[in-house]
Enzyme design. Structure first.
Site, short mmCIF file in Angstrom:
data_model
loop_
_atom_site.label_atom_id
_atom_site.label_comp_id
_atom_site.label_asym_id
_atom_site.label_seq_id
_atom_site.Cartn_x
_atom_site.Cartn_y
_atom_site.Cartn_z
N THR A 1 -1.97 1.85 -7.98
CA THR A 1 -3.15 2.45 -8.62
C THR A 1 -2.74 3.52 -9.62
O THR A 1 -3.30 3.61 -10.72
CB THR A 1 -4.07 3.05 -7.54
OG1 THR A 1 -4.43 2.02 -6.61
CG2 THR A 1 -5.33 3.63 -8.16
N SER B 1 -5.45 4.26 -0.48
CA SER B 1 -5.10 2.85 -0.55
C SER B 1 -6.25 2.03 -1.15
O SER B 1 -7.40 2.15 -0.72
CB SER B 1 -4.77 2.33 0.85
OG SER B 1 -4.51 0.94 0.81
N SER B 2 -5.94 1.20 -2.15
CA SER B 2 -6.96 0.31 -2.72
C SER B 2 -7.22 -0.82 -1.73
O SER B 2 -6.31 -1.56 -1.37
CB SER B 2 -6.46 -0.28 -4.04
OG SER B 2 -6.27 0.72 -5.00
N GLY C 1 0.23 -6.19 -2.61
CA GLY C 1 1.49 -6.91 -2.49
C GLY C 1 1.54 -7.67 -1.17
O GLY C 1 0.61 -7.65 -0.37
N ASN D 1 -1.08 4.92 3.39
CA ASN D 1 -1.41 5.50 2.09
C ASN D 1 -2.74 6.24 2.20
O ASN D 1 -3.70 5.70 2.74
CB ASN D 1 -1.50 4.38 1.04
CG ASN D 1 -1.75 4.90 -0.36
OD1 ASN D 1 -1.74 6.11 -0.58
ND2 ASN D 1 -1.99 4.01 -1.29
N GLU E 1 1.97 -8.56 2.46
CA GLU E 1 1.75 -7.69 3.62
C GLU E 1 2.23 -8.37 4.89
O GLU E 1 1.88 -9.52 5.18
CB GLU E 1 0.26 -7.33 3.78
CG GLU E 1 -0.22 -6.33 2.74
CD GLU E 1 -1.60 -5.78 3.05
OE1 GLU E 1 -2.22 -6.25 4.02
OE2 GLU E 1 -2.06 -4.89 2.31
N SER F 1 0.83 -1.20 0.00
CA SER F 1 0.00 0.00 0.00
C SER F 1 0.88 1.26 0.00
O SER F 1 1.79 1.39 0.81
CB SER F 1 -0.90 0.00 1.23
OG SER F 1 -1.72 1.14 1.25
N GLY F 2 0.59 2.17 -0.92
CA GLY F 2 1.36 3.40 -1.02
C GLY F 2 2.52 3.34 -1.97
O GLY F 2 3.25 4.31 -2.15
#
Length: 1029
Positions: A112, A160-161, A390, A157, A392, A107-108
């Site tokens: 995206t 974040s998605s 990704g 993020n 985590e 994330s971040g």
């Protein structure tokens, strides 16, 4: 790419495959650091792109950059996202095989944004038509909608998605995008009802409250403040500086209209969003029997209207549980904890299913509608974009991290298989023996998770489905019993004494390909079950809201089969995704976050090492470098390096294969350093390529010198010939022009001389054609001469002599000139200078030519006073009262008897003359009593004030001496209006002493000034002689 190797010490290498120490993680990260510091955020590992988020705009995504990468060979330009996108697109067009781009990272890291840039690249560079433009717009506008409903601010993020996304873009035979389809994975529904501190719920809630119109919010029963809603306050982070919810809301509304949402559909969709917020505000209280009762009736009314259900039915469903056993319906009340669970479960179910409906709606708008029936032309090629979470690893890892990391294990397995497969296929195609590669095969971990009956997923499902009191703890115990001997699985019970210190009793540890991850089993069963009570489903199935009605199928109520658990659904969808990806040629983009603070230019080595490990980048590099570090087609290699061998330079006429063989022999390549394939040369070690590149750089210097010398010689010779031809042409033209000008000038000169002579002959006649030129010339000459010799000032009396015909005009001009100079001079005079001149004029009238020392006074300015205010006694100033002091000067008074000299001050007011001794007025002479003033014609400074004696107050005439005699007498004459009463005597002056007696002052010339009483009783004054006398 090879051209960048010369600067590798400063900016690193563009492809990690070219790292000499490719097994060193430190070397890998150092190369990333060098490139990051130079704002080079993209680096290859073969065909894999590693992207580091710069957290700033680098201006590398313009239309000019897109054109630079469009249709260019992959390795001809520097690494870029556009190079991956263009390479996949060209493979799609030329090979007619479906492609996919896999974008991963934590994330971040910029996943995206990378997806958006790829879509923008295709939108700009692909062929377009009106229909295609519509699809392009919908593809691009699907992003803000999905981000609003599926993205949230997290600790890592701000955008974040919280779901995985796979998007297929369909292209026609022309290469234009004509449709698309989106698959979503594992939406983080738990965020709807709970957020960690510093995090937010999904963006759409805040956008609606911040940007929604007053009328819309009133219809939805909402208030502007997010703090009014329980589902939005748990993270205590409603406002984020980097997010403009109001602006984003406008973007979402525009996007919904582009995606073909009707106004009614938008209203229904927002009603569902509002209903989730109202659900969070539903509160319960326990009755006497401990059963939950709804205490917020107002919220139930809003929910009933927004969801289109009966309020009583919804209230009943939130506080009771319906069970069907042996064909009988049993309804049991819920306690407070169960009611809160039911409420949150309903909120998650409504939001999760609405999100799936939203994706389906977008897919309908993107669906390819075949309009041509032209055989093979009507078939569409597909390019997939996978934007997925990704690997985590958090401090506390739960069910979501387990699913995400399982997904990454599958993707890593796919990546290794496809990478090895593509490497092996290339070796076989080139006729080079394949050398088996040693790598970590993570199939053992995938089996540990997904194996039937014995895998973690199977054990989890079994615990969820079995009768009895199943808990997270019993699930962990069952895991220990089932897979206790697996080398990649560990729990507190199975660990040794040392390891137990880092493992809790409710935790288990998996050894993933990227490292060890410890999971806490708390919540695993609830999140996996994801159950919604039957009566809540019934209430939603009766909804009049079209979207809710579509999301809750009535078939669920009659289907007696237990619904699949969350992890099984995810496993099945992941298996389908693997099938999709296996059917396509993949490209990879690995995104890295440089720091947790989202600061530009900051490179956190610990964080990046963590990501390099969990993205499996070192494993990727090791697989790619197992054989040869560098490979190029013979034509490309020969074209670049042919200048290093005399036999191949400047041209090679034979086959490229033979040319490369000659070239590498000349360069001294050892047999173990390279292999010759059918169409490519393979170089094993980067140092071999670096040495070749360094030799080329040295060779370029000599080649450049020769080329420059040859070009300069050719260019100068060509330029000289051009200049010579141009000079001849210009000279020829210019000689002709000069000749014509000279002839015309001679002709004009002859005519001028003839007219001048004729005019001179007729100069005394009246103006006529024969003399008009001459007369005009005479006038012109006079006026030009006058212009050059005009008088400089009013004292300058010079004036050019005019011709006879201009005498009258000359006099008029002279008068006008003098008037103008006088007017200009007067205009510049200040009031002070005007007063000075007036006094000087009076002095001139009185003394000019009459007194010897007058010329010396002319250049000296007359002052308003010769005494400072501090030199006049204050008592004297009091005596003056309102009388204005006009002039003051120190004088010497001579007594009438004995002629003794006494120092006095002479003061002039508007009415009288005062003689002052310190603080005492010795004598006052009114101007009316002043009969005249006498002074000698010599250069002395004595003068006499003649006073009329009307009474005894006036003692007689006053004899005075002043160093400023001309100034003093002028001032007295002006103030007393006695300009015509100043007498300038020669020889002697008589004055009245008093009582009818007279005194006489005799003036003679001498060498120096002397004032004394003579023997005859007169006052003798010797005046010094002046040169002007």
């Amino acid at each position: 790419m090879e051209s960048a190797l010369t600067a590798r010490d400063r900016v690193g290498v563009q492809d990690f495959v070219l790292l000499e120490n490719f097994t060193s993680e430190a070397a890998f990260i150092e190369n990333l650091r060098k490139r990051f510091k130079e704002n080079l955020i993209y680096t290859y590992i073969g065909s894999v792109l590693v992207s580091v988020n710069p957290y700033k705009d680098l201006e590398i995504y313009t239309k000019q950059h897109m054109e630079r990468y469009r249709g260019v060979s992959f390795y001809e330009v520097s690494p870029h996202l556009y190079a991956i996108a263009d390479n996949a697109y060209r493979s799609l067009r030329t090979e007619r095989k479906d492609q996919c781009i896999l974008i991963s990272g934590e994330s971040g890291a910029g996943k995206t944004e990378a997806t958006k840039k790829v879509l923008q690249y295709y939108a700009v560079t692909c062929p377009a038509s009106e229909q295609v433009e519509t699809i392009k717009d919908r593809l691009l506008q699907s992003n803000p909608v999905l981000e609003a409903f599926g993205n949230a601010k997290t600790l890592r993020n701000d955008n974040s998605s919280r779901f995985g996304k796979y998007m297929d873009v369909q292209f026609d035979y022309k290469g234009a995008p004509i449709g698309g389809h989106i698959l979503n994975y594992l939406l983080e529904k738990s965020r709807v009802v709970h957020q960690n501190h510093g995090e937010r719920n999904f963006h759409i809630f805040y956008q609606l409250l911040e940007g929604g119109e007053e009328d819309l919010l009133r219809r939805l029963g909402l208030e502007k403040s997010p703090h009014q809603y329980q589902y939005l306050v748990k993270g205590q982070c409603a406002k984020v500086s980097s997010i403009n919810d109001k602006s984003d809301w406008k973007g979402v509304r525009r996007a919904l209209s582009v995606i073909n949402f009707s106004d009614n559909e938008v209203e229904d969709l927002l009603s569902i969003v509002a209903s989730v917020l109202h659900l969070g505000n539903v509160q319960f209280a326990a009755d006497e029997e401990g059963s939950a009762q709804v205490t917020t009736e107002n919220q139930i009314k809003y929910l009933a209207r927004l969801l289109g259900v009966e309020g009583s039915l919804l209230r009943e469903a939130l506080t009771h549980k319906k069970i069907i056993a042996k064909g009988e319906e049993l309804v049991s009340p819920l306690n407070l904890e169960q009611a809160a669970y039911a409420r949150d479960a309903l909120a998650k179910a409504i939001y999760g299913r609405t999100f799936s409906w939203l994706v389906g709606k977008i897919n309908k708008s993107l669906a390819y509608k075949e309009t041509e029936r032209l055989g093979w032309r009507s078939s569409a090629s597909v390019l997939g974009l996978l934007d997925i979470y990704g690997f985590e690893v958090f401090q506390h890892n739960s069910f979501e991290q387990f699913c995400i990391n399982y997904c990454n294990e599958k993707l890593q397995q796919l990546f290794i298989e496809l990478t090895l497969k593509s490497e092996q296929e290339e070796y076989e195609a080139e006729g080079i023996a394949w050398e088996p590669v040693q790598y970590f095969n993570n199939k053992i971990i995938c089996d540990l998770v997904e194996e039937k009956f014995k895998g973690i997923i199977s054990v989890l499902d079994e615990e969820c489905l079995r009768p009895g009191d199943a808990t997270d703890t019993t699930f962990l115990v069952k895991l220990e019993e089932t897979i206790k001997n697996h080398p990649h699985f560990l729990t507190h019970k199975l660990a040794d004494a040392k390891t137990r210190k880092s493992l809790g009793r409710e935790e288990f540890r998996l050894q993933h390909y990227a490292g060890d991850v410890t999971y806490n089993v708390a919540g695993f069963l609830d999140k996996n079950n994801d159950l919604l009570f039957r009566n809540l489903k019934e209430a939603m199935c009766n909804s009049e809201n079209p979207i809710v009605n579509q999301c809750f199928d009535r078939a669920e109520l009659t289907d007696k089969k237990r619904p699949e658990t969350a992890v099984t659904q995810f496993k099945n969808s992941l298996a389908k995704l693997m099938e999709i990806l296996m059917s396509k040629d993949p490209s990879y983009i690995r995104c890295i976050k440089p720091n947790d603070a989202k600061q530009a230019g900051r490179f956190d080595e610990v964080l990046i090492r963590h990501q390099v490990k969990y993205l499996g980048l070192m494993e990727n590099l090791r697989v790619r470098r197992a054989g040869f570090a560098y490979r190029r087609k013979y034509e490309v290699f020969l074209q670049r390096y042919k200048s290093l061998c005399p036999e191949t330079w400047p041209t090679w006429d034979g086959r490229p294969h033979d040319g490369v063989a000659v070239l590498v022999k000349h360069l001294g390549y050892k047999q173990e350093e390279f292999k010759m394939g059918r169409t490519k040369i393979f170089i094993r070690f980067p140092k071999t390529l670096f040495a070749t590149e360094d030799s080329l750089e040295i060779r370029k210097q000599s080649l450049a010198t020769k080329l420059q010398a040859g070009w300069r010689g050719y260019y100068r010779r060509k330029k000289f010939r051009q200049m010579k031809l141009s000079a001849i042409t210009i000279q020829s033209w210019w000689r002709g022009t000069l000749g014509r000008r000279k002839a015309a000038k001679k002709k004009r000169a002859v005519e001028t001389v003839r007219r001048f002579i004729k005019g001179f002959i007729y100069r005394n006649y009246a103006r006529c054609p024969e003399n008009e030129y001459f007369l005009d010339y005479i006038r012109y000459s006079f006026l030009m001469n006058l212009k050059r010799n005009l008088p400089r000032n009013v004292l300058d009396k010079s004036w050019p002599v005019p011709p006879p015909s201009l005498r009258e005009a000359s006099q008029l001009l002279r008068d006008l000139c003098m008037q103008n100079m006088v007017w200009s001079y007067c205009k510049r005079i200040s009031p002070e200078w005007k007063l000075q001149l007036e006094q000087k004029v009076v002095a001139s009238e009185i003394f000019k030519g009459k007194k010897d020392n007058y010329p010396q006074s002319v250049p000296r300015l007359f002052l308003n006073t010769r005494l400072g205010s501090e030199e006049i006694n204050a008592k004297i100033l009091q005596v003056l009262g309102n009388e204005t002091l006009k002039y003051a000067v120190p004088v010497t008074k001579y007594d009438r008897k004995g002629y003794k000299a006494r120092a006095r001050q002479l003061l002039l007011t508007q009415n009288a003359i005062l003689l002052v001794e310190e603080a005492k007025v010795k004598q006052r002479i009114d101007y009316g009593n002043l009969s005249g003033l006498s002074v000698s014609s010599l250069s002395d400074s004595l003068f006499v004030l003649h006073v009329v004696r009307e009474d005894n107050k006036q003692k007689g005439d006053v004899v005075l001496q002043s160093d400023f005699v001309i100034e003093t007498l002028t001032k007295i004459a002006i103030c007393a209006n006695k300009v015509n009463s100043v007498n300038i005597n020669q020889g002697s002056i008589k004055f009245t002493v008093g009582q009818g007696k007279e005194g006489i002052i005799d003036f003679t010339s001498g060498s120096e000034l002397l004032v004394a009483k003579a023997k005859n009783g007169h006052l003798a004054v010797v005046a010094p002689r002046l040169n002007s006398r």
